[in-house]
Motif scaffolding. Structure first.
Motif, mmCIF file in Angstrom:
data_model
loop_
_atom_site.group_PDB
_atom_site.id
_atom_site.type_symbol
_atom_site.label_atom_id
_atom_site.label_comp_id
_atom_site.label_asym_id
_atom_site.label_seq_id
_atom_site.Cartn_x
_atom_site.Cartn_y
_atom_site.Cartn_z
ATOM 1 N N PRO A 73 0.828 -1.201 0.000
ATOM 2 C CA PRO A 73 0.000 0.000 0.000
ATOM 3 C C PRO A 73 0.866 1.255 0.000
ATOM 4 O O PRO A 73 1.841 1.312 0.755
ATOM 5 C CB PRO A 73 -0.805 -0.119 1.303
ATOM 6 C CG PRO A 73 0.003 -1.007 2.164
ATOM 7 C CD PRO A 73 0.806 -1.906 1.286
ATOM 8 N N PRO A 74 0.570 2.238 -0.847
ATOM 9 C CA PRO A 74 1.447 3.401 -0.955
ATOM 10 C C PRO A 74 1.309 4.390 0.201
ATOM 11 O O PRO A 74 2.166 5.220 0.414
ATOM 12 C CB PRO A 74 0.997 4.048 -2.271
ATOM 13 C CG PRO A 74 -0.418 3.615 -2.452
ATOM 14 C CD PRO A 74 -0.573 2.307 -1.756
ATOM 15 N N ASP A 75 0.207 4.295 0.961
ATOM 16 C CA ASP A 75 -0.111 5.390 1.876
ATOM 17 C C ASP A 75 0.140 5.100 3.360
ATOM 18 O O ASP A 75 -0.375 5.777 4.216
ATOM 19 C CB ASP A 75 -1.582 5.786 1.652
ATOM 20 C CG ASP A 75 -2.487 4.562 1.637
ATOM 21 O OD1 ASP A 75 -1.937 3.447 1.786
ATOM 22 O OD2 ASP A 75 -3.708 4.709 1.488
ATOM 23 N N ILE A 76 0.923 4.065 3.672
ATOM 24 C CA ILE A 76 1.220 3.803 5.089
ATOM 25 C C ILE A 76 2.679 4.196 5.337
ATOM 26 O O ILE A 76 3.598 3.573 4.802
ATOM 27 C CB ILE A 76 0.996 2.320 5.456
ATOM 28 C CG1 ILE A 76 -0.463 1.937 5.194
ATOM 29 C CG2 ILE A 76 1.390 2.061 6.906
ATOM 30 C CD1 ILE A 76 -0.778 0.492 5.453
ATOM 31 N N PRO A 77 2.905 5.261 6.129
ATOM 32 C CA PRO A 77 4.283 5.703 6.343
ATOM 33 C C PRO A 77 5.123 4.583 6.983
ATOM 34 O O PRO A 77 4.615 3.818 7.803
ATOM 35 C CB PRO A 77 4.136 6.887 7.310
ATOM 36 C CG PRO A 77 2.689 7.222 7.345
ATOM 37 C CD PRO A 77 1.927 6.033 6.885
ATOM 38 N N LYS A 78 6.356 4.488 6.554
ATOM 39 C CA LYS A 78 7.321 3.517 7.103
ATOM 40 C C LYS A 78 6.934 2.055 6.830
ATOM 41 O O LYS A 78 7.438 1.150 7.482
ATOM 42 C CB LYS A 78 7.519 3.729 8.604
ATOM 43 C CG LYS A 78 8.038 5.119 8.938
ATOM 44 C CD LYS A 78 8.861 5.119 10.195
ATOM 45 C CE LYS A 78 9.480 6.491 10.402
ATOM 46 N NZ LYS A 78 9.584 6.895 11.764
ATOM 47 N N TYR A 79 6.000 1.830 5.880
ATOM 48 C CA TYR A 79 5.643 0.444 5.531
ATOM 49 C C TYR A 79 6.838 -0.180 4.821
ATOM 50 O O TYR A 79 7.386 0.390 3.879
ATOM 51 C CB TYR A 79 4.430 0.447 4.603
ATOM 52 C CG TYR A 79 3.857 -0.912 4.314
ATOM 53 C CD1 TYR A 79 2.843 -1.440 5.099
ATOM 54 C CD2 TYR A 79 4.326 -1.670 3.242
ATOM 55 C CE1 TYR A 79 2.317 -2.692 4.829
ATOM 56 C CE2 TYR A 79 3.807 -2.913 2.961
ATOM 57 C CZ TYR A 79 2.806 -3.421 3.762
ATOM 58 O OH TYR A 79 2.283 -4.673 3.482
ATOM 59 N N ARG A 80 7.265 -1.362 5.268
ATOM 60 C CA ARG A 80 8.432 -2.008 4.654
ATOM 61 C C ARG A 80 7.973 -2.967 3.569
ATOM 62 O O ARG A 80 7.114 -3.818 3.808
ATOM 63 C CB ARG A 80 9.196 -2.840 5.687
ATOM 64 C CG ARG A 80 9.712 -2.066 6.863
ATOM 65 C CD ARG A 80 10.740 -2.886 7.618
ATOM 66 N NE ARG A 80 10.180 -4.109 8.235
ATOM 67 C CZ ARG A 80 10.926 -5.085 8.730
ATOM 68 N NH1 ARG A 80 12.243 -5.038 8.646
ATOM 69 N NH2 ARG A 80 10.373 -6.144 9.295
ATOM 70 N N SER A 81 8.529 -2.841 2.372
ATOM 71 C CA SER A 81 8.193 -3.798 1.328
ATOM 72 C C SER A 81 8.783 -5.161 1.708
ATOM 73 O O SER A 81 9.965 -5.272 2.037
ATOM 74 C CB SER A 81 8.778 -3.345 -0.015
ATOM 75 O OG SER A 81 9.030 -4.460 -0.832
ATOM 76 N N ALA A 82 7.939 -6.195 1.662
ATOM 77 C CA ALA A 82 8.369 -7.536 2.083
ATOM 78 C C ALA A 82 9.520 -8.037 1.216
ATOM 79 O O ALA A 82 10.531 -8.538 1.720
ATOM 80 C CB ALA A 82 7.189 -8.500 2.023
ATOM 81 N N VAL A 83 9.383 -7.873 -0.099
ATOM 82 C CA VAL A 83 10.409 -8.431 -0.996
ATOM 83 C C VAL A 83 11.721 -7.663 -0.858
ATOM 84 O O VAL A 83 12.800 -8.264 -0.773
ATOM 85 C CB VAL A 83 9.945 -8.365 -2.468
ATOM 86 C CG1 VAL A 83 10.913 -9.086 -3.375
ATOM 87 C CG2 VAL A 83 8.563 -8.951 -2.615
ATOM 88 N N VAL A 84 11.628 -6.336 -0.807
ATOM 89 C CA VAL A 84 12.850 -5.536 -0.697
ATOM 90 C C VAL A 84 13.561 -5.848 0.623
ATOM 91 O O VAL A 84 14.786 -6.002 0.672
ATOM 92 C CB VAL A 84 12.533 -4.023 -0.840
ATOM 93 C CG1 VAL A 84 13.761 -3.168 -0.577
ATOM 94 C CG2 VAL A 84 11.975 -3.732 -2.227
ATOM 95 N N THR A 85 12.784 -6.017 1.694
ATOM 96 C CA THR A 85 13.385 -6.345 3.001
ATOM 97 C C THR A 85 14.084 -7.699 2.938
ATOM 98 O O THR A 85 15.214 -7.860 3.420
ATOM 99 C CB THR A 85 12.304 -6.355 4.107
ATOM 100 O OG1 THR A 85 11.645 -5.098 4.095
ATOM 101 C CG2 THR A 85 12.897 -6.600 5.477
ATOM 102 N N LEU A 86 13.423 -8.681 2.324
ATOM 103 C CA LEU A 86 14.045 -10.009 2.232
ATOM 104 C C LEU A 86 15.332 -9.954 1.408
ATOM 105 O O LEU A 86 16.336 -10.568 1.764
ATOM 106 C CB LEU A 86 13.062 -11.005 1.598
ATOM 107 C CG LEU A 86 11.979 -11.538 2.545
ATOM 108 C CD1 LEU A 86 10.894 -12.270 1.764
ATOM 109 C CD2 LEU A 86 12.586 -12.468 3.601
#
Ligand code: ATP
Length: 335
Positions: A73-86
């Motif tokens: 979701p684009p609108d949640i501040p500090k949301y971590r992308s699962a794939v990028v984090t992995l």
């Protein structure tokens, strides 16, 4: 030998296509042990974190992970992308995208294409280092000798392993003199080590490469490049052989290997039972090659080629079958 596989289904059509792939894997008569872990937006809504530490640890411990798709979701501040984090946590530095003709009607190249795009997955313009100074916004493009060396070495080793004779190094060193200057110099240094193996090195500027992918893509075998260039070129290349519905990818690195279809969570068709599972099945072929089950990988690849030839396809590819029908036909054709 038992292979420990982690399944991360994710959101949208992720659970549909990954569940289908798991049933296919179960029908290959291999010694597989499955674990499941959560990630994505539904996981965030459930536990307040899109990529819990337990999921990262499970991916690190598995021999390979099959990942569906997640909604970010684009609108949640500090949301971590699962794939990028992995990718970051497991240092998955190589993004591998095979580009292979599958005989698909309507694809620009129904036959004759068989090459790989190898994209650096951890640095470049995806460094995450951006700043704003008044009306000026700056992104740092980080290129390191270590990062360049290991991705180019990965490309040459891939060429050696798969019988390819040429590696094309793609950069923009005439403009990005320091960053791509370093990438280019390092790449040519690594290439020299593989001369004895008879693997030719070619270098192309990224703009020329984009044009040549349209003009004469049959002349490429392994293409290796930095992060953003690889992102763009691999999407361009996947379109040549059929696009999103059949585009597979692997993130391979120091502490794991995660295989995922290129498409996203496609919320518009989620739950309708018509998601095309072929990209995930082709991703599963890559996973099987990675765990060195090459005979099983070949059986699955052949079954996929056959369903395409006979036209047992989902609506996005012009067919009238649903996800389960394609799955079951692939299983029948495994022989
Ligand atoms: P996300 O926001 O997670 O990236 P998305 O749906 O916006 O998801 P894409 O994966 O690029 O992004 O998909 C674009 C469209 O292509 C989807 O909306 C869907 O209609 C179609 N599509 C994508 N993957 C599939 C699939 N496996 N089967 C059928 N249609 C698909």
């Amino acid at each position: 030998m038992t292979h420990n596989l982690l399944i991360i289904k994710g959101d949208g059509i992720g659970p549909e296509v990954v569940s289908a792939a798991r049933v296919v894997l179960e029908n290959l008569n291999l010694d597989l042990h499955f674990e499941e872990a959560k990630a994505g937006y539904a996981c965030y809504q459930e536990v307040g974190d899109p990529i819990p530490q337990a999921t990262i640890d499970a991916a690190r411990q598995a021999d390979a992970t099959l990942f569906g798709a997640v909604t970010t979701p684009p609108d949640i501040p500090k949301y971590r992308s699962a794939v990028v984090t992995l990718r970051k946590e497991l240092d998955l530095y190589a993004n591998l995208r095979p580009v292979r003709s599958l005989g698909l009607k309507g694809a620009h190249y129904r036959d004759n294409l068989d090459f790989y795009v190898v994209r650096e997955n951890t640095e470049g313009l995806y460094s995450g280092q951006e700043e704003v100074d008044g009306d000026t916004a700056i992104a740092k493009r980080i290129i390191t000798k270590k990062g360049s060396e290991r991705i180019v070495r990965y490309a040459f080793e891939l060429a050696k392993r798969t019988g390819k004779r040429k590696v094309t190094v793609v950069h923009k060193a005439n403009v990005l003199r320091l960053t791509d200057g370093l990438f280019r110099r390092t790449a040519l240094g690594v290439a020299a080590e593989y001369q004895a193996d008879g693997i030719e090195v070619q270098e192309l500027l990224v703009d020329t490469m984009a044009m040549r992918l349209i003009k004469d893509p049959e002349n490429f075998e392994v293409i290796v490049t930095t992060n953003l260039f690889g992102d763009i070129l691999s999407d361009e290349a996947s379109e040549l052989v059929g696009g999103l519905g059949v585009a597979a990818s692997g993130n391979i690195g120091v502490s794991g290997a995660i295989f995922e279809p290129v498409h996203g969570s496609a919320p518009d068709i989620a739950g309708k039972g018509i998601a095309n599972p072929l990209a995930t099945f082709l991703t599963t072929v890559m996973l099987l090659q990675h765990i060195q089950e090459s005979a099983a990988a070949e059986r699955l690849q052949n079954a996929i080629t056959k369903v395409i030839a006979e036209g047992t396809l989902t609506p996005d590819l012009g067919g009238s079958s649903n996800t389960i029908q394609v799955r079951d036909r692939v299983i029948e054709l495994l022989g």
